[in-house]
Scaffold this motif. Structure first.
Motif, PDB file in Angstrom:
ATOM      1  N   HIS A 113      43.140  45.423  32.766  1.00 50.54           N
ATOM      2  CA  HIS A 113      44.081  46.397  32.216  1.00 50.54           C
ATOM      3  C   HIS A 113      43.388  47.166  31.088  1.00 50.54           C
ATOM      4  O   HIS A 113      42.365  46.736  30.566  1.00 50.54           O
ATOM      5  CB  HIS A 113      45.337  45.708  31.679  1.00 50.54           C
ATOM      6  CG  HIS A 113      46.122  44.979  32.718  1.00 50.54           C
ATOM      7  ND1 HIS A 113      46.712  45.618  33.783  1.00 50.54           N
ATOM      8  CD2 HIS A 113      46.415  43.661  32.877  1.00 50.54           C
ATOM      9  CE1 HIS A 113      47.331  44.736  34.550  1.00 50.54           C
ATOM     10  NE2 HIS A 113      47.161  43.529  34.021  1.00 50.54           N
ATOM     11  N   GLY A 114      43.959  48.284  30.738  1.00 47.16           N
ATOM     12  CA  GLY A 114      43.429  49.032  29.601  1.00 47.16           C
ATOM     13  C   GLY A 114      42.696  50.313  29.956  1.00 47.16           C
ATOM     14  O   GLY A 114      42.290  51.060  29.076  1.00 47.16           O
ATOM     15  N   GLY A 115      42.480  50.571  31.255  1.00 46.66           N
ATOM     16  CA  GLY A 115      41.929  51.856  31.658  1.00 46.66           C
ATOM     17  C   GLY A 115      40.453  52.041  31.411  1.00 46.66           C
ATOM     18  O   GLY A 115      39.975  53.183  31.351  1.00 46.66           O
ATOM     19  N   ARG A 116      39.680  50.947  31.310  1.00 45.35           N
ATOM     20  CA  ARG A 116      38.238  51.075  31.081  1.00 45.35           C
ATOM     21  C   ARG A 116      37.393  50.472  32.208  1.00 45.35           C
ATOM     22  O   ARG A 116      36.181  50.427  32.110  1.00 45.35           O
ATOM     23  CB  ARG A 116      37.850  50.427  29.753  1.00 45.35           C
ATOM     24  CG  ARG A 116      38.240  51.269  28.537  1.00 45.35           C
ATOM     25  CD  ARG A 116      37.913  50.570  27.238  1.00 45.35           C
ATOM     26  NE  ARG A 116      38.003  51.483  26.107  1.00 45.35           N
ATOM     27  CZ  ARG A 116      36.975  52.133  25.563  1.00 45.35           C
ATOM     28  NH1 ARG A 116      35.760  51.979  26.084  1.00 45.35           N
ATOM     29  NH2 ARG A 116      37.126  52.941  24.538  1.00 45.35           N
ATOM     30  N   LEU A 117      38.037  49.992  33.250  1.00 46.20           N
ATOM     31  CA  LEU A 117      37.320  49.443  34.401  1.00 46.20           C
ATOM     32  C   LEU A 117      37.501  50.390  35.579  1.00 46.20           C
ATOM     33  O   LEU A 117      38.606  50.573  36.080  1.00 46.20           O
ATOM     34  CB  LEU A 117      37.851  48.048  34.742  1.00 46.20           C
ATOM     35  CG  LEU A 117      37.242  47.349  35.961  1.00 46.20           C
ATOM     36  CD1 LEU A 117      35.733  47.220  35.823  1.00 46.20           C
ATOM     37  CD2 LEU A 117      37.873  45.975  36.162  1.00 46.20           C
ATOM     38  N   PHE A 118      36.389  50.996  36.020  1.00 46.37           N
ATOM     39  CA  PHE A 118      36.436  52.022  37.060  1.00 46.37           C
ATOM     40  C   PHE A 118      36.062  51.476  38.439  1.00 46.37           C
ATOM     41  O   PHE A 118      35.460  52.184  39.245  1.00 46.37           O
ATOM     42  CB  PHE A 118      35.495  53.170  36.695  1.00 46.37           C
ATOM     43  CG  PHE A 118      35.962  53.998  35.523  1.00 46.37           C
ATOM     44  CD1 PHE A 118      37.052  54.848  35.637  1.00 46.37           C
ATOM     45  CD2 PHE A 118      35.303  53.944  34.310  1.00 46.37           C
ATOM     46  CE1 PHE A 118      37.482  55.626  34.574  1.00 46.37           C
ATOM     47  CE2 PHE A 118      35.715  54.722  33.238  1.00 46.37           C
ATOM     48  CZ  PHE A 118      36.810  55.561  33.367  1.00 46.37           C
ATOM     49  N   ALA A 119      36.415  50.239  38.722  1.00 47.08           N
ATOM     50  CA  ALA A 119      36.152  49.648  40.038  1.00 47.08           C
ATOM     51  C   ALA A 119      36.915  48.339  40.137  1.00 47.08           C
ATOM     52  O   ALA A 119      37.310  47.762  39.123  1.00 47.08           O
ATOM     53  CB  ALA A 119      34.648  49.398  40.231  1.00 47.08           C
ATOM     54  N   TYR A 120      37.138  47.914  41.358  1.00 47.19           N
ATOM     55  CA  TYR A 120      37.635  46.575  41.692  1.00 47.19           C
ATOM     56  C   TYR A 120      39.131  46.359  41.469  1.00 47.19           C
ATOM     57  O   TYR A 120      39.759  45.605  42.221  1.00 47.19           O
ATOM     58  CB  TYR A 120      36.867  45.484  40.928  1.00 47.19           C
ATOM     59  CG  TYR A 120      35.378  45.603  41.052  1.00 47.19           C
ATOM     60  CD1 TYR A 120      34.751  45.577  42.301  1.00 47.19           C
ATOM     61  CD2 TYR A 120      34.568  45.754  39.924  1.00 47.19           C
ATOM     62  CE1 TYR A 120      33.380  45.697  42.424  1.00 47.19           C
ATOM     63  CE2 TYR A 120      33.197  45.871  40.034  1.00 47.19           C
ATOM     64  CZ  TYR A 120      32.607  45.846  41.279  1.00 47.19           C
ATOM     65  OH  TYR A 120      31.257  45.977  41.403  1.00 47.19           O
ATOM     66  N   VAL A 121      39.721  46.921  40.437  1.00 51.40           N
ATOM     67  CA  VAL A 121      41.140  46.702  40.166  1.00 51.40           C
ATOM     68  C   VAL A 121      41.857  48.036  40.066  1.00 51.40           C
ATOM     69  O   VAL A 121      41.246  49.067  39.755  1.00 51.40           O
ATOM     70  CB  VAL A 121      41.368  45.885  38.869  1.00 51.40           C
ATOM     71  CG1 VAL A 121      40.706  44.521  38.975  1.00 51.40           C
ATOM     72  CG2 VAL A 121      40.865  46.624  37.651  1.00 51.40           C
ATOM     73  N   TYR A 122      43.160  47.994  40.310  1.00 52.77           N
ATOM     74  CA  TYR A 122      43.977  49.211  40.341  1.00 52.77           C
ATOM     75  C   TYR A 122      45.195  48.964  39.454  1.00 52.77           C
ATOM     76  O   TYR A 122      46.072  48.173  39.784  1.00 52.77           O
ATOM     77  CB  TYR A 122      44.375  49.557  41.783  1.00 52.77           C
ATOM     78  CG  TYR A 122      43.143  49.857  42.604  1.00 52.77           C
ATOM     79  CD1 TYR A 122      42.732  51.163  42.813  1.00 52.77           C
ATOM     80  CD2 TYR A 122      42.357  48.824  43.115  1.00 52.77           C
ATOM     81  CE1 TYR A 122      41.576  51.436  43.515  1.00 52.77           C
ATOM     82  CE2 TYR A 122      41.197  49.091  43.819  1.00 52.77           C
ATOM     83  CZ  TYR A 122      40.811  50.403  44.020  1.00 52.77           C
ATOM     84  OH  TYR A 122      39.651  50.668  44.706  1.00 52.77           O
ATOM     85  N   ASP A 123      45.191  49.629  38.317  1.00 52.26           N
ATOM     86  CA  ASP A 123      46.193  49.376  37.286  1.00 52.26           C
ATOM     87  C   ASP A 123      47.009  50.648  37.051  1.00 52.26           C
ATOM     88  O   ASP A 123      46.455  51.661  36.624  1.00 52.26           O
ATOM     89  CB  ASP A 123      45.486  48.953  35.997  1.00 52.26           C
ATOM     90  CG  ASP A 123      46.436  48.748  34.833  1.00 52.26           C
ATOM     91  OD1 ASP A 123      47.644  48.566  35.077  1.00 52.26           O
ATOM     92  OD2 ASP A 123      45.955  48.768  33.679  1.00 52.26           O
ATOM     93  N   PRO A 124      48.319  50.602  37.299  1.00 55.70           N
ATOM     94  CA  PRO A 124      49.135  51.787  37.057  1.00 55.70           C
ATOM     95  C   PRO A 124      49.557  51.943  35.610  1.00 55.70           C
ATOM     96  O   PRO A 124      50.077  52.986  35.224  1.00 55.70           O
ATOM     97  CB  PRO A 124      50.352  51.557  37.948  1.00 55.70           C
ATOM     98  CG  PRO A 124      50.523  50.072  37.940  1.00 55.70           C
ATOM     99  CD  PRO A 124      49.118  49.507  37.892  1.00 55.70           C
ATOM    100  N   GLY A 125      49.370  50.884  34.815  1.00 58.55           N
ATOM    101  CA  GLY A 125      49.823  50.945  33.442  1.00 58.55           C
ATOM    102  C   GLY A 125      51.332  50.949  33.304  1.00 58.55           C
ATOM    103  O   GLY A 125      51.859  51.487  32.324  1.00 58.55           O
ATOM    104  N   VAL A 126      52.040  50.369  34.260  1.00 63.13           N
ATOM    105  CA  VAL A 126      53.504  50.335  34.247  1.00 63.13           C
ATOM    106  C   VAL A 126      53.963  49.009  33.658  1.00 63.13           C
ATOM    107  O   VAL A 126      53.644  47.936  34.196  1.00 63.13           O
ATOM    108  CB  VAL A 126      54.078  50.512  35.662  1.00 63.13           C
ATOM    109  CG1 VAL A 126      55.586  50.340  35.661  1.00 63.13           C
ATOM    110  CG2 VAL A 126      53.695  51.877  36.217  1.00 63.13           C
ATOM    111  N   ALA A 127      54.698  49.064  32.578  1.00 58.86           N
ATOM    112  CA  ALA A 127      55.176  47.845  31.919  1.00 58.86           C
ATOM    113  C   ALA A 127      56.070  47.032  32.851  1.00 58.86           C
ATOM    114  O   ALA A 127      56.937  47.579  33.536  1.00 58.86           O
ATOM    115  CB  ALA A 127      55.939  48.217  30.649  1.00 58.86           C
ATOM    116  N   GLY A 128      55.828  45.737  32.882  1.00 58.27           N
ATOM    117  CA  GLY A 128      56.661  44.827  33.658  1.00 58.27           C
ATOM    118  C   GLY A 128      56.269  44.673  35.110  1.00 58.27           C
ATOM    119  O   GLY A 128      56.803  43.786  35.798  1.00 58.27           O
TER     120      GLY A 128
END
Length: 482
Positions: A27-42
């Motif tokens: 999480h946190g928007g600094r990993l540009f591969a492997y994971v997909y994070d929408p930044g949606v709380a909960g």
């Protein structure tokens, strides 16, 4: 070894938390591969709770667990409707299966195409060189010959004429990407599907990476070319829900235009005294956890939620691309079309692999891509919605990382090592040679903090040697704990 008397639950969880300290941040928007994070709380909590509700449900027998069948059918309908199929469309009879990920979806697409043509003794598939490596894995596992078609070094796409020329009497499947993983461009799907149909061959669109966002980007005004079931000749599509549908891993959907096309995907076996085995996918036993988590995620976010996330991602992509354009010595490999920013170096004094290490030191985790044919080494950024709040930080850090990489200069491997990498055959690699290379590159109990030297060696080696080196290097890392 297994503890004789077991370990208290909280202590085990503490151990896992400690082990995770060294992981890349998901999480946190600094990993540009492997994971997909929408930044949606909960959303994480929702996915975990849904997973727990169905973790012990078994997808082996849908008649025993109708809840899982209902969720799978809903996910297939959601994906099929998004990608041009369903009632009222030109592909009203779309069917599909939920798989564990994009690789399994592609393997099954190849299996269905191969098994639909049992009269062919030497089946082949035609795939652009930019097609995902999972096609090569499918060809290897299923004993199908892989015919790769070069991509233009400027457009990063195959030409329709070259794809047509590669189709032969033993071809069972033609594939294309929407978008491609490496560079994020959409192949000329309409033209490729047309030549495949003219040859009587199935056409699969690999939309696993980023394909979920393309319909939403089109609604936002992005000029997305036709790529889905609205294109005549497209017979199957794969799309990952654990990527831009933001479901927990691992869930993908493989869609077929109709049930007849899907039928050879199944494996059935009754010639033994146990239960009759019938599997739509590669696994028999499947946990319902990932499927339930995907169902909860899609239901919760909804169409409007995905449209908002696509808009946020589009804006983040634009800002990151602008940051790359502002740095002398860097060049975008392609103008971004979807959710990827990919760039290369135009300055011999600027080593991309050193730059990747410098970005890592500043908290940005990117993905280096090695040279291939006429394509230079590049840096790949998979952009998700969670990156948006951090994009203003990326430009200054990129400029600082470039300056640091220039000061450090390019990696210089010993001349004898470069000569060895260019001439050594994979078969000539002995355990002693691998051990010496690993020690010299700093590969011991774990990967080194800086990977530029390793990547430079791999970049200098032919593809077959790269593969063997990586197998051996990763094998050194994967050893049992006693």
């Amino acid at each position: 070894m297994i503890d004789e008397n077991g370990v208290p639950a909280e202590r085990v969880l503490d151990e896992i938390r400690q082990l995770r300290v060294g992981d890349r941040p998901v999480h946190g928007g600094r990993l540009f591969a492997y994971v997909y994070d929408p930044g949606v709380a909960g959303l994480d909590a929702l996915g975990a709770a849904a997973h727990a509700e169905s973790a012990h449900v078994n997808g082996l027998d849908p008649t025993a667990f109708p809840s899982l069948l209902a969720m799978e059918n809903w996910l297939v309908g959601a994906a099929g409707g998004l990608l041009g199929g369903g009632p009222g469309s030109t592909a009203p009879d779309v069917v599909g299966s939920v798989t564990s990920g994009g690789t399994e979806s592609l393997i099954l697409a190849v299996k269905a195409a191969r098994d639909a043509r049992p009269e062919l003794t030497a089946p082949r598939i035609v795939v652009p060189a930019s097609g995902h490596a999972a096609f090569a894995k499918a060809a290897h596992l299923l004993r199908v010959t892989l015919d790769t078609v070069p991509v233009d070094p400027v457009t990063l796409r195959p030409s329709v004429a070259d794809m047509a020329a590669a189709i032969g009497p033993q071809t069972v499947l033609v594939a294309c990407s929407a978008p491609s993983y490496a560079h994020g461009v959409v192949d000329p799907v309409a033209g490729i599907a047309q030549v495949a149909a003219a040859a009587g061959v199935r056409c699969h669109v690999d939309a696993c990476f980023g394909g979920w966002t393309l319909p939403y980007l089109r609604r936002l005004g992005v000029p997305v070319p036709p790529f889905d079931f609205t294109v005549d000749g497209v017979t199957s599509i794969s799309v990952d829900l654990h990527k831009y549908a933001y479901a927990p891993k691992g869930v993908s959907v493989l869609l077929h235009r109709d049930a007849t096309l899907r039928s050879p995907q199944y494996f059935a076996y009754a010639d033994w005294p146990g239960y009759t085995m019938i599997n739509p996918v590669l696994a028999s036993t499947r946990s319902g956890g990932p499927i339930a988590a995907a169902y909860a995620t899609l239901r919760h976010l909804g169409d409007d939620g995905y449209l908002r996330l696509a808009a946020t991602t589009r804006d983040a992509v634009g800002c990151l691309a602008a940051a790359v354009r502002d740095v002398d010595g860097l060049r975008l490999m392609a103008e971004p079309e979807a959710t990827v920013v990919c760039f290369t170096s135009t300055d011999p004094a600027l080593d991309l692999f050193v730059l990747v290490d410098e970005l890592t030191a500043r908290g940005w985790h990117t993905q280096p891509q090695l040279r291939y044919a006429d394509l230079p080494a590049s840096v790949h950024l998979t952009v998700t919605a969670s990156v948006a709040p951090r994009v203003a930080e990326f430009g200054p850090d990129l400029a600082a990382a470039v300056a640091a990489a220039r000061r450090a200069g390019p990696v210089e491997l010993p001349a004898d090592l470069v000569a060895l990498a260019g001439s050594l055959s994979p078969e000539a690699l002995t355990p002693e040679l691998i051990g010496g290379l690993a020690a010299g590159l700093g590969l011991g109990a774990g990967p080194p903090d800086r990977m530029a030297v390793v990547n430079t060696l791999l970049d200098a080696a032919p593809a077959a040697l790269r593969e063997r080196l990586l197998v051996e290097f990763v094998g050194l890392l994967q050893r049992p704990t006693w």
